[in-house]
Design a protein around this motif. Structure first.
Motif, PDB file in Angstrom:
ATOM      1  N   ALA A  30       0.832  -1.204   0.000  1.00  0.00           N
ATOM      2  CA  ALA A  30       0.000   0.000   0.000  1.00  0.00           C
ATOM      3  C   ALA A  30       0.867   1.255   0.000  1.00  0.00           C
ATOM      4  O   ALA A  30       0.574   2.218  -0.726  1.00  0.00           O
ATOM      5  N   ILE A  31       1.940   1.252   0.773  1.00  0.00           N
ATOM      6  CA  ILE A  31       2.855   2.394   0.800  1.00  0.00           C
ATOM      7  C   ILE A  31       3.488   2.586  -0.571  1.00  0.00           C
ATOM      8  O   ILE A  31       3.566   3.710  -1.079  1.00  0.00           O
ATOM      9  N   THR A  32       3.940   1.505  -1.190  1.00  0.00           N
ATOM     10  CA  THR A  32       4.532   1.590  -2.527  1.00  0.00           C
ATOM     11  C   THR A  32       3.561   2.230  -3.501  1.00  0.00           C
ATOM     12  O   THR A  32       3.931   3.135  -4.267  1.00  0.00           O
ATOM     13  N   GLU A  51      10.159   0.713  -4.211  1.00  0.00           N
ATOM     14  CA  GLU A  51      10.030  -0.552  -3.483  1.00  0.00           C
ATOM     15  C   GLU A  51       9.978  -0.231  -2.006  1.00  0.00           C
ATOM     16  O   GLU A  51      10.640   0.699  -1.543  1.00  0.00           O
ATOM     17  N   THR A  52       9.183  -1.000  -1.272  1.00  0.00           N
ATOM     18  CA  THR A  52       9.042  -0.770   0.163  1.00  0.00           C
ATOM     19  C   THR A  52       9.239  -2.079   0.911  1.00  0.00           C
ATOM     20  O   THR A  52       8.696  -3.110   0.522  1.00  0.00           O
ATOM     21  N   VAL A  57      11.167   3.011   2.202  1.00  0.00           N
ATOM     22  CA  VAL A  57      10.956   3.160   0.766  1.00  0.00           C
ATOM     23  C   VAL A  57      12.299   3.343   0.075  1.00  0.00           C
ATOM     24  O   VAL A  57      13.138   4.128   0.531  1.00  0.00           O
ATOM     25  N   GLN A  58      12.489   2.621  -1.018  1.00  0.00           N
ATOM     26  CA  GLN A  58      13.687   2.784  -1.837  1.00  0.00           C
ATOM     27  C   GLN A  58      13.264   3.306  -3.199  1.00  0.00           C
ATOM     28  O   GLN A  58      12.428   2.702  -3.878  1.00  0.00           O
ATOM     29  N   LEU A  59      13.853   4.423  -3.601  1.00  0.00           N
ATOM     30  CA  LEU A  59      13.614   4.999  -4.918  1.00  0.00           C
ATOM     31  C   LEU A  59      14.813   4.685  -5.795  1.00  0.00           C
ATOM     32  O   LEU A  59      15.961   4.834  -5.370  1.00  0.00           O
ATOM     33  N   VAL A  85      13.456   6.900   3.813  1.00  0.00           N
ATOM     34  CA  VAL A  85      13.562   6.806   2.358  1.00  0.00           C
ATOM     35  C   VAL A  85      15.033   6.622   1.988  1.00  0.00           C
ATOM     36  O   VAL A  85      15.899   7.359   2.481  1.00  0.00           O
ATOM     37  N   ARG A  86      15.288   5.654   1.126  1.00  0.00           N
ATOM     38  CA  ARG A  86      16.611   5.476   0.520  1.00  0.00           C
ATOM     39  C   ARG A  86      16.502   5.996  -0.900  1.00  0.00           C
ATOM     40  O   ARG A  86      15.940   5.337  -1.775  1.00  0.00           O
TER      41      ARG A  86
END
Length: 92
Positions: A30-32, A51-52, A57-59, A85-86
């Motif tokens: 859901a976060i993604t 991706e979470t 979260v990774q961007l 966040v990454r």
């Protein structure tokens, strides 16, 4: 019959191995979705991969400016449920 049910239950959990609970997996999905939608709505960029895992979260992907990279990170941090966040976006 019991062995079949147990085997099926274990196999059903395979996609979420490494997670604490199935609920956590659903929360991360859901976060993604929320982060991707927010980035697309504000920046119009479908190329950014999100991706979470465990609310982190990774961007990733390529962007044209440092401003876009920074803004994408800000957008992700602003989504409810995101712990950190990454930002692995790379400038072209």
């Amino acid at each position: 019959m019991v062995a079949f049910v147990l085997a099926f239950s274990v196999a059903a959990c395979a996609p979420i191995s490494g997670r604490e609970t199935p609920g956590e997996y659903i929360d991360d999905a859901a976060i993604t979705t929320k982060v991707k939608a927010a980035i697309i709505n504000e920046l119009g960029m479908k190329e950014i991969s999100v991706e979470t895992m465990q609310n982190v979260v990774q961007l990733s992907g390529f962007v044209d400016s440092a401003q876009i990279k920074a803004r994408a990170g800000e957008i992700a941090r602003g989504v409810s449920g995101v712990n950190s966040v990454r930002n692995n976006l790379v400038l072209r």
